[in-house]
Design a protein around this motif. Structure first.
Motif, PDB file in Angstrom:
ATOM      1  N   GLY A  99       0.836  -1.206   0.000  1.00 51.60           N
ATOM      2  CA  GLY A  99       0.000   0.000   0.000  1.00 51.60           C
ATOM      3  C   GLY A  99       0.866   1.249   0.000  1.00 51.60           C
ATOM      4  N   ALA A 100       0.257   2.345  -0.448  1.00 51.61           N
ATOM      5  CA  ALA A 100       1.011   3.607  -0.523  1.00 51.61           C
ATOM      6  C   ALA A 100       1.377   4.128   0.862  1.00 51.61           C
ATOM      7  N   THR A 101       0.557   3.848   1.856  1.00 52.73           N
ATOM      8  CA  THR A 101       0.858   4.346   3.209  1.00 52.73           C
ATOM      9  C   THR A 101       2.183   3.764   3.682  1.00 52.73           C
ATOM     10  N   GLN A 102       2.383   2.479   3.443  1.00 51.93           N
ATOM     11  CA  GLN A 102       3.658   1.849   3.822  1.00 51.93           C
ATOM     12  C   GLN A 102       4.804   2.437   3.002  1.00 51.93           C
ATOM     13  N   ALA A 124      -3.503  18.458   4.270  1.00 50.66           N
ATOM     14  CA  ALA A 124      -2.659  17.353   3.813  1.00 50.66           C
ATOM     15  C   ALA A 124      -3.220  16.009   4.231  1.00 50.66           C
ATOM     16  N   TYR A 125      -2.979  15.021   3.394  1.00 46.14           N
ATOM     17  CA  TYR A 125      -3.262  13.624   3.749  1.00 46.14           C
ATOM     18  C   TYR A 125      -2.577  13.355   5.088  1.00 46.14           C
ATOM     19  N   ASP A 126      -3.245  12.588   5.947  1.00 48.94           N
ATOM     20  CA  ASP A 126      -2.826  12.577   7.354  1.00 48.94           C
ATOM     21  C   ASP A 126      -1.602  11.743   7.695  1.00 48.94           C
ATOM     22  N   ILE A 169       4.800  16.309  -2.088  1.00 50.42           N
ATOM     23  CA  ILE A 169       3.676  16.838  -2.877  1.00 50.42           C
ATOM     24  C   ILE A 169       2.663  15.728  -3.118  1.00 50.42           C
ATOM     25  N   ASN A 170       1.457  16.129  -3.481  1.00 45.02           N
ATOM     26  CA  ASN A 170       0.384  15.161  -3.724  1.00 45.02           C
ATOM     27  C   ASN A 170      -0.502  15.719  -4.839  1.00 45.02           C
ATOM     28  N   THR A 171      -0.495  15.005  -5.965  1.00 44.98           N
ATOM     29  CA  THR A 171      -1.330  15.426  -7.103  1.00 44.98           C
ATOM     30  C   THR A 171      -1.872  14.222  -7.848  1.00 44.98           C
ATOM     31  N   GLN A 173      -4.847  15.900  -5.485  1.00 38.81           N
ATOM     32  CA  GLN A 173      -4.668  16.070  -4.048  1.00 38.81           C
ATOM     33  C   GLN A 173      -5.867  15.680  -3.190  1.00 38.81           C
ATOM     34  N   ASN A 174      -5.589  14.911  -2.161  1.00 38.33           N
ATOM     35  CA  ASN A 174      -6.562  14.600  -1.123  1.00 38.33           C
ATOM     36  C   ASN A 174      -6.266  15.531   0.038  1.00 38.33           C
ATOM     37  N   PRO A 175      -7.184  16.325   0.552  1.00 37.36           N
ATOM     38  CA  PRO A 175      -8.627  16.236   0.369  1.00 37.36           C
ATOM     39  C   PRO A 175      -9.224  17.187  -0.662  1.00 37.36           C
ATOM     40  N   SER A 201       6.613  12.345  -4.258  1.00 36.49           N
ATOM     41  CA  SER A 201       5.445  12.756  -5.032  1.00 36.49           C
ATOM     42  C   SER A 201       4.372  11.682  -4.895  1.00 36.49           C
ATOM     43  N   ASP A 202       3.366  11.995  -4.090  1.00 36.28           N
ATOM     44  CA  ASP A 202       2.274  11.052  -3.840  1.00 36.28           C
ATOM     45  C   ASP A 202       1.290  11.190  -5.005  1.00 36.28           C
ATOM     46  N   GLU A 203       1.309  10.180  -5.887  1.00 38.69           N
ATOM     47  CA  GLU A 203       0.485  10.229  -7.109  1.00 38.69           C
ATOM     48  C   GLU A 203      -0.533   9.093  -7.120  1.00 38.69           C
ATOM     49  N   VAL A 204      -1.046   8.758  -5.924  1.00 37.16           N
ATOM     50  CA  VAL A 204      -1.942   7.592  -5.855  1.00 37.16           C
ATOM     51  C   VAL A 204      -3.217   7.778  -6.688  1.00 37.16           C
ATOM     52  N   TYR A 205      -3.595   9.052  -6.951  1.00 34.94           N
ATOM     53  CA  TYR A 205      -4.806   9.283  -7.763  1.00 34.94           C
ATOM     54  C   TYR A 205      -4.451   9.635  -9.211  1.00 34.94           C
ATOM     55  N   GLU A 206      -3.297   9.164  -9.694  1.00 32.84           N
ATOM     56  CA  GLU A 206      -2.818   9.588 -11.027  1.00 32.84           C
ATOM     57  C   GLU A 206      -3.864   9.385 -12.126  1.00 32.84           C
ATOM     58  N   GLY A 232       2.656   5.217  -5.753  1.00 34.96           N
ATOM     59  CA  GLY A 232       1.366   4.891  -6.378  1.00 34.96           C
ATOM     60  C   GLY A 232       0.606   3.845  -5.585  1.00 34.96           C
ATOM     61  N   SER A 233      -0.664   3.669  -5.916  1.00 34.50           N
ATOM     62  CA  SER A 233      -1.497   2.693  -5.187  1.00 34.50           C
ATOM     63  C   SER A 233      -2.461   1.996  -6.146  1.00 34.50           C
ATOM     64  N   PHE A 234      -2.374   0.686  -6.225  1.00 33.32           N
ATOM     65  CA  PHE A 234      -3.345  -0.050  -7.044  1.00 33.32           C
ATOM     66  C   PHE A 234      -4.711  -0.075  -6.364  1.00 33.32           C
ATOM     67  N   GLY A 235      -4.715   0.126  -5.055  1.00 31.68           N
ATOM     68  CA  GLY A 235      -5.977   0.164  -4.319  1.00 31.68           C
ATOM     69  C   GLY A 235      -6.909   1.227  -4.881  1.00 31.68           C
ATOM     70  N   LYS A 236      -6.317   2.392  -5.235  1.00 34.71           N
ATOM     71  CA  LYS A 236      -7.129   3.500  -5.761  1.00 34.71           C
ATOM     72  C   LYS A 236      -7.551   3.205  -7.197  1.00 34.71           C
ATOM     73  N   THR A 237      -6.603   2.734  -8.006  1.00 31.78           N
ATOM     74  CA  THR A 237      -6.881   2.563  -9.432  1.00 31.78           C
ATOM     75  C   THR A 237      -7.891   1.453  -9.690  1.00 31.78           C
ATOM     76  N   TRP A 243      -6.804  -4.206  -0.501  1.00 31.99           N
ATOM     77  CA  TRP A 243      -5.726  -5.110  -0.942  1.00 31.99           C
ATOM     78  C   TRP A 243      -4.355  -4.575  -0.572  1.00 31.99           C
ATOM     79  N   LYS A 244      -4.299  -3.284  -0.241  1.00 25.48           N
ATOM     80  CA  LYS A 244      -3.065  -2.666   0.232  1.00 25.48           C
ATOM     81  C   LYS A 244      -1.862  -3.054  -0.629  1.00 25.48           C
ATOM     82  N   THR A 245      -1.920  -2.701  -1.892  1.00 24.55           N
ATOM     83  CA  THR A 245      -0.784  -2.949  -2.777  1.00 24.55           C
ATOM     84  C   THR A 245      -0.455  -1.656  -3.529  1.00 24.55           C
TER      85      THR A 245
END
Ligand SMILES: Cc1ncc(COP(=O)(O)O)c(C=O)c1O
Length: 386
Positions: A99-102, A124-126, A169-171, A173-175, A201-206, A232-237, A243-245
């Motif tokens: 997961g992206a958090t890890q 910012a994301y927490d 950075i996060n783009t 961006q959450n929230p 660069s947190d791009e989990v919502y790319e 990145g995060s497959f959980g979002k996509t 699944w935390k991947t």
């Protein structure tokens, strides 16, 4: 159990139960429609589930390699080349994470030493700030400019000192749902040029980007890319947050440092899921339409709020919609969110929770990663509040 009687200095003072847990609990207690936490309430692709099942049955159930399953690293490398024209080497520049958090925690731990400073843009994301603090670092908060949540490039250089180690950075961006433009990335590239600053660069919502906008990944800017870890995060996509991947992309020198920590934090991610995703992202059709899919959900929700007293703020990406309730109430965000869930059975997150000092603009964050029936019900409730 008897209580611990020793002295217990906390590493994270001021951290209590998160607003997400509080709002979700209130949503359950009040039988409310829950648009607070950011997760989809619709199913994951059957085909993807079948691939996981297939690999489990085939015996892919033991530890994956520390860097991740080679097929997935290879698939990610091709995906980034196809999407952005940039090559990350699957052996030395790509790592799969739980997961992206890890990935974020590990990346921050790999670079922040005692006394180092990290610049975080708020709201910012927490998870960024606690990871910096646990590692003995200092968070310097740069406020995004309300109401369009842009970076203030005039004041940012003044926040940089000889101790600045990281800029996060996060783009999209959450929230806030804001996205960084090409010129933002160019500013960042120029600002960090010639320094030792590392960028996360947190791009989990790319892929969750709307209205024909382009996602300006940090990898597109060569001088910036050489100092950046992309997360990145497959959980979002793939609508599979449980699944935390996720993954990390970085030039070899940075990746080597990341891996030194990663191996002791988690060692490896989930094996059958990695194999399944490797197959799934081999077909572009499986992720290219994610933006249009969520844009339709945003439009469905927003269209139904036209006659409501809530003001809709622009949402260019992510699956979050901000609503301004200032025409309805003077209550602070937290109180208004609690009133909403108790009196009107709908849960959202106060944006003040994403600021260290609780800045209050009278806006709430609603997650629209929901079935149409859920969104229609939510919009109806909100429209009836006068
Ligand atoms: C901006 C941002 N980064 C990272 C994450 C974490 O992603 P994951 O679920 O893959 O750990 C989230 C999840 O909400 C997020 O919104």
């Amino acid at each position: 159990m008897e209580t611990f009687k020793g002295n217990l200095p906390t590493k994270l003072p001021g951290t209590g139960t998160s607003i997400f847990a509080i709002m979700s609990q209130m949503a359950i207690e009040n039988h409310a429609v829950n648009l607070s936490q950011g997760f989809p309430d619709f199913p994951v692709s059957e085909e993807l589930i079948e691939r996981v099942h297939f690999y489990m049955k085939k015996g892919y159930n033991q530890y994956a390699p520390m860097a991740g399953v080679p097929a997935l690293r290879q698939a990610l490398s091709s995906m980034f080349y196809d999407n952005y024209g940039v090559r990350y080497h699957p052996d030395t520049e790509i790592n799969i994470a739980a997961g992206a958090t890890q990935a974020l925690f590990t990346a921050i731990s790999a670079f922040i030493r005692e006394g180092d400073e990290a610049i975080v843009f708020e709201p910012a994301y927490d998870s960024y700030a606690p990871a910096v603090i646990v590692n003995g670092g200092l968070v310097k908060y740069a406020r995004l400019q309300f109401p369009d949540f842009r970076i203030n490039w005039e004041s940012l250089p003044r926040m940089i000192t000889h101790r600045t180690r990281l800029i996060i950075i996060n783009t999209p961006q959450n929230p806030t749902g804001s996205v960084l433009r090409k010129e933002d990335m160019e500013h960042l590239q120029k600002l960090t040029s010639g320094t030792d600053i590392i960028v996360i660069s947190d791009e989990v919502y790319e892929h969750l980007i709307f209205d024909g906008r382009k996602h300006y990944s940090a990898c597109l800017f060569p001088e910036l890319a050489q100092r950046t870890l992309i997360i990145g995060s497959f959980g979002k996509t793939f609508h599979a947050t449980g699944w935390k991947t996720g993954f990390v992309l970085a030039p070899e020198k940075l990746m080597a440092e990341y891996r030194k920590v990663h191996q002791f934090v988690v060692f490896a991610g989930n094996t059958p899921i990695q194999h399944a995703i490797a197959d799934f992202i081999g077909n572009k059709e499986n992720y290219l339409h994610v933006g249009a899919f969520y844009q339709a959900k945003r439009d469905f929700f927003v269209e139904r709020l036209k006659k409501s007293a809530f003001k809709v703020l622009p949402a260019h990406g992510t699956y979050f919609q901000l609503l301004d309730y200032s025409a309805l109430s003077d209550l602070p965000e937290i109180q208004f969110a609690q009133w909403l869930v108790k009196e009107h059975k709908i849960a959202a997150i106060p944006v003040s929770a994403f600021y260290k000092n609780g800045d209050d603009h009278k806006i709430l964050r609603f997650c629209f990663a929901k079935k149409e029936s859920t969104l229609a019900q939510a919009a109806q409730i909100l429209s009836e509040i006068k």
